[in-house]
Design a protein around this motif. Structure first.
Motif, PDB file in Angstrom:
ATOM      1  N   ASP A  66       0.855  -1.192   0.000  1.00 54.21           N
ATOM      2  CA  ASP A  66       0.000   0.000   0.000  1.00 54.21           C
ATOM      3  C   ASP A  66       0.891   1.243   0.000  1.00 54.21           C
ATOM      4  N   LEU A 103      -4.508   5.118   0.281  1.00 58.22           N
ATOM      5  CA  LEU A 103      -3.525   4.073   0.034  1.00 58.22           C
ATOM      6  C   LEU A 103      -3.750   3.480  -1.351  1.00 58.22           C
ATOM      7  N   PRO A 105      -3.031   0.414  -3.603  1.00 58.45           N
ATOM      8  CA  PRO A 105      -2.553  -0.966  -3.455  1.00 58.45           C
ATOM      9  C   PRO A 105      -1.829  -1.450  -4.717  1.00 58.45           C
TER      10      PRO A 105
END
Length: 114
Positions: A66, A103, A105
């Motif tokens: 992340d 975040l 990924p």
């Protein structure tokens, strides 16, 4: 329409932003026979930052990292991700609200030993 450079007037503007973001202003120019309003928008980005991530995983096994993206500007961001390289995957877009950290990924899934 051709503009004669001798009729042009320079209007020097000094702009010193405090941080990244979108800055808007209006400039009003008046004379005895004319009024003009110019709208100016300046978008300020932070310096390009480079980062390096090293992934280690067995072949055919995915690993996800992340990556935090902080939006310290004055507006929401809609970012497009362009991934290059075999075995890397992630969402094509990410939204980051103003003042928020999202975040991203990033997944690496090797199909061979490399």
């Amino acid at each position: 329409l051709f503009l004669d450079r001798s009729d042009a007037v320079e209007l020097p503007i000094k702009f010193i932003p405090q941080s990244a973001g979108c800055y808007r202003c209006q400039i009003l120019l008046k004379s005895s026979c004319d009024v003009r309003v110019y709208e100016i928008e300046c978008v300020v980005n932070t310096d390009d930052a480079e980062a390096e991530i090293e992934f280690q995983t067995p072949a055919y096994q995915a690993v996800i990292q992340d990556i935090p993206i902080s939006n310290m500007s004055s507006q929401d961001w809609k970012l497009e991700a362009i991934l290059e390289g075999q075995g890397f995957y992630g969402p094509p877009q990410i939204n980051v609200g103003l003042g928020e950290t999202a975040l991203y990924p990033l997944m690496f899934k090797p199909i061979t030993e490399c």
